[in-house]
Design a protein around this motif. Structure first.
Motif, PDB file in Angstrom:
ATOM      1  N   ARG A  94       0.805  -1.205   0.000  1.00  0.00           N
ATOM      2  CA  ARG A  94       0.000   0.000   0.000  1.00  0.00           C
ATOM      3  C   ARG A  94       0.844   1.263   0.000  1.00  0.00           C
ATOM      4  O   ARG A  94       0.372   2.336   0.385  1.00  0.00           O
ATOM      5  CB  ARG A  94      -0.950  -0.013   1.209  1.00  0.00           C
ATOM      6  CG  ARG A  94      -2.155  -0.887   0.960  1.00  0.00           C
ATOM      7  CD  ARG A  94      -2.768  -1.430   2.230  1.00  0.00           C
ATOM      8  NE  ARG A  94      -3.918  -2.278   1.918  1.00  0.00           N
ATOM      9  CZ  ARG A  94      -3.809  -3.525   1.466  1.00  0.00           C
ATOM     10  NH1 ARG A  94      -2.623  -4.076   1.281  1.00  0.00           N
ATOM     11  NH2 ARG A  94      -4.903  -4.231   1.190  1.00  0.00           N
ATOM     12  N   GLY A  95       2.075   1.132  -0.434  1.00  0.00           N
ATOM     13  CA  GLY A  95       2.906   2.299  -0.693  1.00  0.00           C
ATOM     14  C   GLY A  95       3.850   2.709   0.401  1.00  0.00           C
ATOM     15  O   GLY A  95       4.590   3.688   0.239  1.00  0.00           O
ATOM     16  N   ARG A  96       3.887   2.002   1.510  1.00  0.00           N
ATOM     17  CA  ARG A  96       4.819   2.352   2.577  1.00  0.00           C
ATOM     18  C   ARG A  96       6.185   1.725   2.301  1.00  0.00           C
ATOM     19  O   ARG A  96       6.284   0.670   1.685  1.00  0.00           O
ATOM     20  CB  ARG A  96       4.306   1.857   3.936  1.00  0.00           C
ATOM     21  CG  ARG A  96       2.956   2.400   4.348  1.00  0.00           C
ATOM     22  CD  ARG A  96       3.038   3.892   4.624  1.00  0.00           C
ATOM     23  NE  ARG A  96       1.799   4.401   5.179  1.00  0.00           N
ATOM     24  CZ  ARG A  96       0.733   4.769   4.469  1.00  0.00           C
ATOM     25  NH1 ARG A  96       0.779   4.672   3.137  1.00  0.00           N
ATOM     26  NH2 ARG A  96      -0.352   5.233   5.060  1.00  0.00           N
ATOM     27  N   SER A  97       7.218   2.407   2.735  1.00  0.00           N
ATOM     28  CA  SER A  97       8.552   1.820   2.610  1.00  0.00           C
ATOM     29  C   SER A  97       8.706   0.687   3.615  1.00  0.00           C
ATOM     30  O   SER A  97       7.976   0.594   4.604  1.00  0.00           O
ATOM     31  CB  SER A  97       9.620   2.881   2.855  1.00  0.00           C
ATOM     32  OG  SER A  97       9.539   3.377   4.187  1.00  0.00           O
ATOM     33  N   ARG A  98       9.676  -0.171   3.343  1.00  0.00           N
ATOM     34  CA  ARG A  98       9.834  -1.329   4.224  1.00  0.00           C
ATOM     35  C   ARG A  98      10.295  -0.909   5.620  1.00  0.00           C
ATOM     36  O   ARG A  98       9.903  -1.525   6.613  1.00  0.00           O
ATOM     37  CB  ARG A  98      10.831  -2.317   3.615  1.00  0.00           C
ATOM     38  CG  ARG A  98      10.857  -3.643   4.363  1.00  0.00           C
ATOM     39  CD  ARG A  98      11.610  -4.726   3.653  1.00  0.00           C
ATOM     40  NE  ARG A  98      11.504  -5.963   4.397  1.00  0.00           N
ATOM     41  CZ  ARG A  98      10.542  -6.859   4.254  1.00  0.00           C
ATOM     42  NH1 ARG A  98       9.567  -6.657   3.369  1.00  0.00           N
ATOM     43  NH2 ARG A  98      10.516  -7.963   4.987  1.00  0.00           N
ATOM     44  N   GLY A  99      11.090   0.133   5.720  1.00  0.00           N
ATOM     45  CA  GLY A  99      11.520   0.595   7.030  1.00  0.00           C
ATOM     46  C   GLY A  99      10.363   1.110   7.869  1.00  0.00           C
ATOM     47  O   GLY A  99      10.233   0.788   9.062  1.00  0.00           O
ATOM     48  N   VAL A 100       9.502   1.929   7.230  1.00  0.00           N
ATOM     49  CA  VAL A 100       8.339   2.457   7.946  1.00  0.00           C
ATOM     50  C   VAL A 100       7.387   1.329   8.323  1.00  0.00           C
ATOM     51  O   VAL A 100       6.845   1.291   9.439  1.00  0.00           O
ATOM     52  CB  VAL A 100       7.626   3.515   7.085  1.00  0.00           C
ATOM     53  CG1 VAL A 100       6.326   3.963   7.749  1.00  0.00           C
ATOM     54  CG2 VAL A 100       8.542   4.710   6.849  1.00  0.00           C
ATOM     55  N   ALA A 101       7.173   0.399   7.403  1.00  0.00           N
ATOM     56  CA  ALA A 101       6.281  -0.728   7.693  1.00  0.00           C
ATOM     57  C   ALA A 101       6.821  -1.578   8.840  1.00  0.00           C
ATOM     58  O   ALA A 101       6.067  -2.025   9.715  1.00  0.00           O
ATOM     59  CB  ALA A 101       6.105  -1.583   6.437  1.00  0.00           C
ATOM     60  N   THR A 102       8.136  -1.788   8.848  1.00  0.00           N
ATOM     61  CA  THR A 102       8.736  -2.567   9.943  1.00  0.00           C
ATOM     62  C   THR A 102       8.582  -1.846  11.270  1.00  0.00           C
ATOM     63  O   THR A 102       8.282  -2.467  12.302  1.00  0.00           O
ATOM     64  CB  THR A 102      10.221  -2.813   9.644  1.00  0.00           C
ATOM     65  OG1 THR A 102      10.349  -3.509   8.401  1.00  0.00           O
ATOM     66  CG2 THR A 102      10.863  -3.637  10.741  1.00  0.00           C
TER      67      THR A 102
END
Length: 268
Positions: A94-102
């Motif tokens: 849904r467009g979030r970066s992997r760092g933010v999602a983590t």
């Protein structure tokens, strides 16, 4: 004279037949001698290789015994990262970066864990306090049951005052209790350190998961790379789905059990 010549030729033929070897008998062969010589350089090289293999094996066993606990923590961290993977992929899609999602998924998991620990920890300590406060009543009820059951005349007050609480005994108990308290504090510190280690490595594995997998796969042959990536993806998907399903099941169970206990008036 002619007959004399014939006699000489017959004598020569007879002598030749006597000296000739028999038909079908081969002459005797000389014995074959084999000499084996050891190359000192080869012997030393083989010995050094064997000694090196033995030392390497002992070093590996020592390292494994010394790092076994840390390796176990790394396995737990990998399982924690695998459990976070479905939520991370959902946010990445849904467009979030992997760092933010983590950070979002990992922070939510940590907050939920702290909340559960606070709730159940408070419940545990409350139960321990209630048990300590109820020890005198429990002792009295047990003594009354023994008196009724076996026809004895035990006095709860006398039994409670039987231990001799002199200063020396109190000092001994205090020393043993302090040692136990220090041991408990040390164990709790070790557990806290292990939890922090699992959390840090788990978040790192979750954030750098694809890069880490491709780095490990780059050390393998081309055919093995595809197999490794496929197996890892399937494993993470299945494990993450299993963990998420168990979390949803536990949440539903807690919700409906809470409603049921509240309906029947059970304090919890």
């Amino acid at each position: 004279g002619h007959m004399m010549a014939m006699s000489n030729s017959d004598a020569d033929n007879a002598a030749r037949l006597e000296t000739a070897p028999p038909v079908g008998v081969s002459p005797t062969r000389s014995a074959i001698e084999v000499t084996v010589r050891f190359d000192r350089a080869s012997v030393w090289r083989s010995g050094l290789i064997l000694v090196g293999l033995g030392v390497a094996l002992l070093l590996f066993l020592w390292l494994f015994s010394a790092l076994s606990h840390f390796l176990f923590l790394l396995v737990l961290a990998w399982l924690f990262a695998t459990a976070l993977e479905p939520g991370i992929r959902w946010l990445v899609q849904r467009g979030r970066s992997r760092g933010v999602a983590t950070a979002v998924v990992g922070g939510t998991a940590v907050l939920l864990g702290l909340g559960l620990a606070a709730v159940f920890g408070q419940l545990f300590f409350n139960q321990v306090a209630d048990f300590v406060r109820g020890v005198p009543d429990l002792t009295t009820s047990v003594i009354d049951w023994v008196n009724d059951r076996f026809g004895t005349n035990l006095d709860p007050t006398t039994i409670s005052s039987t231990p001799q609480l002199d200063p020396s005994r109190i000092a001994t108990w205090a020393g043993s209790l302090s040692g136990g308290v220090l041991g408990v504090v040390g164990s709790l510190s070790s557990v806290l350190f292990d939890l922090v280690t699992v959390l840090v490595f788990g978040l790192y594995f979750a954030g750098a998961g694809p890069k880490l997998l491709h780095t490990l796969a780059s050390w393998m042959p081309p055919r093995a790379q595809e197999v490794f990536i496929t197996i890892t993806e399937i494993t993470m998907a299945k494990t993450g789905g299993y963990v998420v399903s168990k979390i949803v099941l536990a949440a539903a169970s807690a919700f409906f059990h809470g409603i049921f206990f509240a309906a029947i008036g059970v304090p919890y």
